[in-house]
Scaffold this active site. Structure first.
Site, PDB file in Angstrom:
ATOM      1  N   TYR A   1      -1.131 -55.934  75.194  1.00 11.05           N
ATOM      2  CA  TYR A   1      -1.958 -55.782  73.999  1.00 11.05           C
ATOM      3  C   TYR A   1      -2.813 -57.024  73.769  1.00 11.05           C
ATOM      4  O   TYR A   1      -2.284 -58.128  73.670  1.00 11.05           O
ATOM      5  CB  TYR A   1      -1.031 -55.533  72.814  1.00 11.05           C
TER       6      TYR A   1
ATOM      7  N   ASP B   1       9.249 -55.454  71.524  1.00 10.55           N
ATOM      8  CA  ASP B   1       8.369 -54.915  70.493  1.00 10.55           C
ATOM      9  C   ASP B   1       8.398 -53.392  70.623  1.00 10.55           C
ATOM     10  O   ASP B   1       7.806 -52.830  71.537  1.00 10.55           O
ATOM     11  CB  ASP B   1       6.957 -55.462  70.678  1.00 10.55           C
TER      12      ASP B   1
ATOM     13  N   ILE C   1       7.307 -51.027  68.453  1.00  9.42           N
ATOM     14  CA  ILE C   1       6.465 -50.449  67.413  1.00  9.42           C
ATOM     15  C   ILE C   1       6.067 -49.004  67.704  1.00  9.42           C
ATOM     16  O   ILE C   1       5.785 -48.230  66.788  1.00  9.42           O
ATOM     17  CB  ILE C   1       5.205 -51.330  67.211  1.00  9.42           C
TER      18      ILE C   1
ATOM     19  N   LYS D   1       2.449 -47.366  63.441  1.00 10.29           N
ATOM     20  CA  LYS D   1       2.132 -46.381  64.480  1.00 10.29           C
ATOM     21  C   LYS D   1       2.912 -45.084  64.297  1.00 10.29           C
ATOM     22  O   LYS D   1       2.331 -43.998  64.325  1.00 10.29           O
ATOM     23  CB  LYS D   1       2.415 -46.965  65.867  1.00 10.29           C
TER      24      LYS D   1
END
Length: 527
Positions: free
Chosen positions: A197, A282, A284, A324
């Protein structure tokens, strides 16, 4: 008279993307003489600007935020000319934003059916004053309990989470930066698998002073993490005299749209255990996994390996957010989960700089405590993501464009190498500019994600209507057709073996790549 090359600042313009230049990089004999009046004006303006900069801190004026990355620059171009069905039908369609708008009607329906929660009036008693005055940075207990239960539900209740180990933060951005402050000193490094990202350059490095060392993954195995890639990255950090404090992964991956396999997760646990370092997972996108293989949380791996209450157990941390899975980025709801009391204590104190409003916590505690709603939402959201993912990939396949086989996320990792004029990062940027300006689509080039192979792009599909997505695919299909016609007229040989548009009958891509992946050729990847 001043020349353009004497100006010590860069101007990046997209008005003429092919001829974009930086004044500070021009060298004789390419010096551009400026009119005397303009030269004087620029000189005075520059002197004034330098004086302004000297009044600010080094942190405020440094260029390590990453705002000049093509990832962010594409957004800027979109904002200048945004597509609108009626007001601006020829504008740029935003396909660089990983936002989930597919299930917003479910959230709005819940709010309509629960007006007391939305109005902060349970049992006709107003909580407005109580919530407006609440400022405990530990967070509302009811919300932490509901969030912990929701995280377990996403993982099919194979693992449970202790609300006391949760630290609330203003989104995953804040959570990741807070963990960097807790785990690494300035100049110490975390290893990250590529592609990753683009915002991590900002989130992990900008204010903390931490460094990122890439773990280079290859399309030859679907960009999977390997033991050799992990070790190579660790050794590279050693050569740079960087102390490695840990590894950070996104699971499911942004931008790949794939969940980590059990083998990769076990490999990561063994690696951080042998190196005595941290692991940040992570997660998410954990609630966006819409097809097999399913999502495996790092906590499930630790539990199954019997590593609970060990030293490794304390060095594994999870980042989560509702941005998200629930599509609520504007609510700024994130969290850190850690089994290390010291990390929880330090992160809680740091969360003072990025709290979630008590009103938001209360509303979401009511929503997430409605188990019937959360079960329905998670199931329906996954179904809609799968349908939208298949819709876009079928349209891309029709245009002769292949994708990495994904099972999660709000985007696809798209292979456009056969459309590039050269298999280089310069060729990638040339193609990207054409897609932004000629096609009118903002997508994210792989170089902005630090991909080690040029020609890959992240394309988002969940932040727009079905009609807008179909229009975007029509534009791209027309562009590919026009390129093919130009190549035929010029007698140019296709980069791929055969015509890529004839590959429509092939089964879903299993990584039988048509040509050897190119190396980085010593190009330093910037943001």
């Amino acid at each position: 008279m001043l020349t353009a090359c004497t100006l010590q600042f860069s101007i990046y313009t997209f008005k003429n993307p092919v001829q974009t230049k930086s004044f500070s990089t021009l060298n004789p004999p390419h010096q551009t003489l400026l009119p005397q009046s303009l030269s004087l004006s620029l000189s005075l303006s520059l002197t004034h600007r330098i004086q302004e900069i000297k009044m600010l801190s080094a942190k405020a004026t440094c260029n390590s935020h990453g705002q000049d990355s093509s990832y962010f620059l594409g957004w800027e171009e979109y904002e200048k000319n945004p597509y609108h069905q009626h007001k601006n039908p020829n504008g740029i369609i935003q396909m660089g934003l990983a936002e989930n708008q597919l299930s917003f009607d479910l959230l709005e329906s819940w709010l309509k059916n629960n007006p007391d929660s939305a109005g902060f009036k349970p049992d006709n008693h107003s909580l407005f004053k109580e919530l407006a005055l609440f400022q405990d940075y530990h967070g509302l207990p009811a919300f932490k309990n509901a969030l912990a239960d929701f995280m377990s539900e996403i993982r099919s209740n194979k693992v449970t989470f202790d609300p006391n180990n949760l630290v609330l933060t203003a989104g995953a951005t804040s959570a990741n930066e807070t963990l960097m402050f807790c785990l690494a000193n300035p100049g110490e490094a975390f290893l990250l698998p590529t592609p990753y990202y683009p915002g991590f350059d900002r989130d992990l490095k900008w204010r903390t002073g931490a460094e990122i060392v890439p773990i280079h993954c290859s399309s030859s195995n679907g960009f999977r993490i390997t033991e050799s890639a992990l070790e190579d990255a660790y050794q590279q950090a050693q050569k740079q005299n960087l102390k490695v404090k840990g590894v950070l992964v996104t699971n499911p991956s942004n931008p790949l749209g794939t969940s980590l396999s059990l083998h990769e997760l076990e490999l990561l646990v063994n690696f951080v255990s042998s190196k005595n370092i941290h692991l940040i997972s992570d997660e998410i996108y954990s609630g966006t996994v819409f097809s097999s293989p399913g999502f495996i949380s790092i906590m499930e791996v630790l539990k199954n390996k019997g590593l609970m209450n060990t030293e490794v157990w304390k060095r594994v941390h999870i980042v989560y957010s509702l941005s998200k899975d629930l599509g609520l980025p504007g609510f700024r709801v994130g969290a850190i989960y850690s089994n290390d009391d010291l990390v929880v204590s330090a992160a809680t104190k740091m969360s003072s700089f990025g709290l979630i409003s008590s009103q938001t916590q209360y509303l979401l505690s009511e929503m997430l405590s409605d188990k019937k709603f959360t079960r329905t939402y998670l199931s329906e959201n996954r179904k809609r993501l799968k349908q939208r993912h298949e819709m876009m990939e079928k349209a891309l396949q029709k245009a002769g464009i292949r994708c990495l086989k994904g099972n999660a996320g709000l985007f696809s990792w798209v292979d456009m190498r056969h459309l590039m004029s050269s298999q280089t990062f310069e060729g990638e940027m040339e193609l990207w500019k054409k897609i932004v300006y000629e096609v009118g689509l903002n997508i994210s080039p792989g170089s902005s994600c630090h991909c080690s192979e040029p020609g890959w792009f992240r394309v988002c599909f969940a932040n727009m209507s079905k009609e807008t997505l179909l229009l975007a695919m029509q534009r791209l299909n027309y562009f590919v057709d026009s390129m093919a016609k130009k190549d035929n007229r010029s007698g140019r040989r296709q980069p791929l073996n055969g015509n890529p548009r004839r590959s429509k009958s092939l089964p879903k891509w299993v990584f039988s790549l048509s040509f050897t992946s190119t190396k980085r050729n010593g190009v330093t990847m910037g943001r």
